[in-house]
Design an enzyme around this catalytic site. Structure first.
Site, PDB file in Angstrom:
ATOM      1  N   LYS A 159       0.849  -1.197   0.000  1.00 24.75           N
ATOM      2  CA  LYS A 159       0.000   0.000   0.000  1.00 24.75           C
ATOM      3  C   LYS A 159       0.880   1.240   0.000  1.00 24.75           C
ATOM      4  O   LYS A 159       0.633   2.195  -0.734  1.00 24.75           O
ATOM      5  CB  LYS A 159      -0.919  -0.010   1.239  1.00 24.75           C
ATOM      6  N   GLN A 179      -4.690  -1.467   9.739  1.00 28.89           N
ATOM      7  CA  GLN A 179      -4.605  -2.781   9.091  1.00 28.89           C
ATOM      8  C   GLN A 179      -5.206  -3.857   9.997  1.00 28.89           C
ATOM      9  O   GLN A 179      -4.844  -3.983  11.165  1.00 28.89           O
ATOM     10  CB  GLN A 179      -3.121  -3.095   8.770  1.00 28.89           C
ATOM     11  N   ASP A 193     -11.019   2.935   4.269  1.00 30.73           N
ATOM     12  CA  ASP A 193     -11.448   1.536   4.142  1.00 30.73           C
ATOM     13  C   ASP A 193     -12.968   1.414   4.017  1.00 30.73           C
ATOM     14  O   ASP A 193     -13.475   0.340   3.684  1.00 30.73           O
ATOM     15  CB  ASP A 193     -10.988   0.741   5.374  1.00 30.73           C
TER      16      ASP A 193
END
Ligand code: NAP
Length: 281
Positions: free
Chosen positions: A52, A96, A119
């Site tokens: 990422k 994460q 997200d």
């Protein structure tokens, strides 16, 4: 059969996003920033986060990883999120997953400012998506949606079968297709006669985590099949769809790897830029 080349489509999107970041830099003298919080030392999480960061930097975003040991106290993470919420140079925040057991995932997700929720997991964004309003959308289903739209721009009236009902994949995927006027069936581990359900789909999205679960005789001729699964097996990484046999009946199919995976990352970049734009309003 049309092989849906997620790698190529993601690369095209990345190029366009890079141009957009360049324009933002010139126009506003600012750089959209993505901050990822990584807790613990799980190998897959470390790889995802590194990828990422690399992709974000490649298109000119500011990218930062904040690493904590796996025994970090929950309150320290919450305090850091507060700090990032108030930092104008941070456009998007991603924690994460998975998290260590002593940290409450729900509490962490709800602490992120919904406008920085790249997200799309915050209940505010989940609610907006299911109400059909503008929202941040989870990256993997967003990537699947963009691939489907490439193949079939008008989805109205199509029958879509989503296999899996996770908050990460299945549920947001179904909402995106519903918004496009598909008739959507969400299936899961308790669904009776999954094969029969699948065989009705003009579009089938498999997000299960069972290697090659979906067989050719589950798929209607000329259906679009999107394989979200990433499963490690003796013969390497395979998806949730039996690729070789399904490729003989589907109109279009994503490979694994090289299908949905690259789209997930590019959608994270897209979401970060969208969050930056929101911050200007
Ligand atoms: P998850 O949270 O484990 O959810 C799996 C879903 O599949 C659940 O809803 C489960 O039903 C359902 N299921 C399990 N067995 C089933 C069966 N026999 N028949 C029908 N449904 C069944 O998984 P996830 O996070 O959504 O991930 C799914 C897959 O996508 C995994 O392989 C993961 O590695 C992969 N993935 C890929 C990407 C990417 O970028 N390509 C991103 C994220 C995840 P219940 O709800 O009833 O348990």
């Amino acid at each position: 059969m049309n092989l849906i080349d997620g790698k190529k489509i993601a690369a095209e999107m990345r190029n366009k996003l890079k141009v957009e970041v360049d324009i933002i830099k010139k126009k506003f003298n600012k750089v959209p920033g993505l901050t990822v919080i990584l807790i613990g030392d799980l190998a897959p999480s470390q790889i995802y986060v590194r990828n990422k960061e690399k992709s974000a930097k490649e298109i000119g975003l500011k990218s930062e990883i904040i690493k904590y040991p796996k025994d970090i106290q929950e309150i320290s993470v919450l305090n850091k999120i507060d700090e990032l919420n108030n930092d104008a140079t941070v456009s998007g925040i991603l924690v994460q997953l998975p998290l260590p057991d002593h940290i409450d995932k729900k509490k962490i997700i709800e602490r992120i400012n919904p406008d920085k929720d790249v997200d799309g997991f915050h209940p505010y964004n989940v609610g907006n998506l299911s109400s059909g309003y503008e929202s941040s959308v989870p990256c993997t289903p967003l990537g699947c949606y963009l691939l489907i739209k490439k193949i079939e721009p008008n989805l109205s009236g199509k029958k879509a079968i989503v296999i899996g009902r996770s908050n990460l994949n299945g549920k947001p995927m179904a909402q995106l297709l519903l918004k496009e006027n598909c008739t959507v069936t969400i299936t899961h581990s308790k669904t009776k006669d999954l094969k029969n359900e699948c065989s009705k789909g003009d579009i089938v999205i498999a997000a299960v985590g069972i290697p090659e679960l979906v067989k050719a005789d589950w798929i209607k001729k000329d259906a679009i099949v999107i394989d979200v699964g990433i499963n490690k097996t003796d013969k390497g990484i395979v998806g949730d769809v039996a690729f070789e046999e399904v490729s003989k009946v589907a109109k279009a199919l994503t490979p694994v790897p090289g299908g949905v995976g690259p789209m997930t990352i590019v959608c994270l970049l897209k979401n970060t830029i969208e969050c930056f734009k929101k911050s200007l309003k």
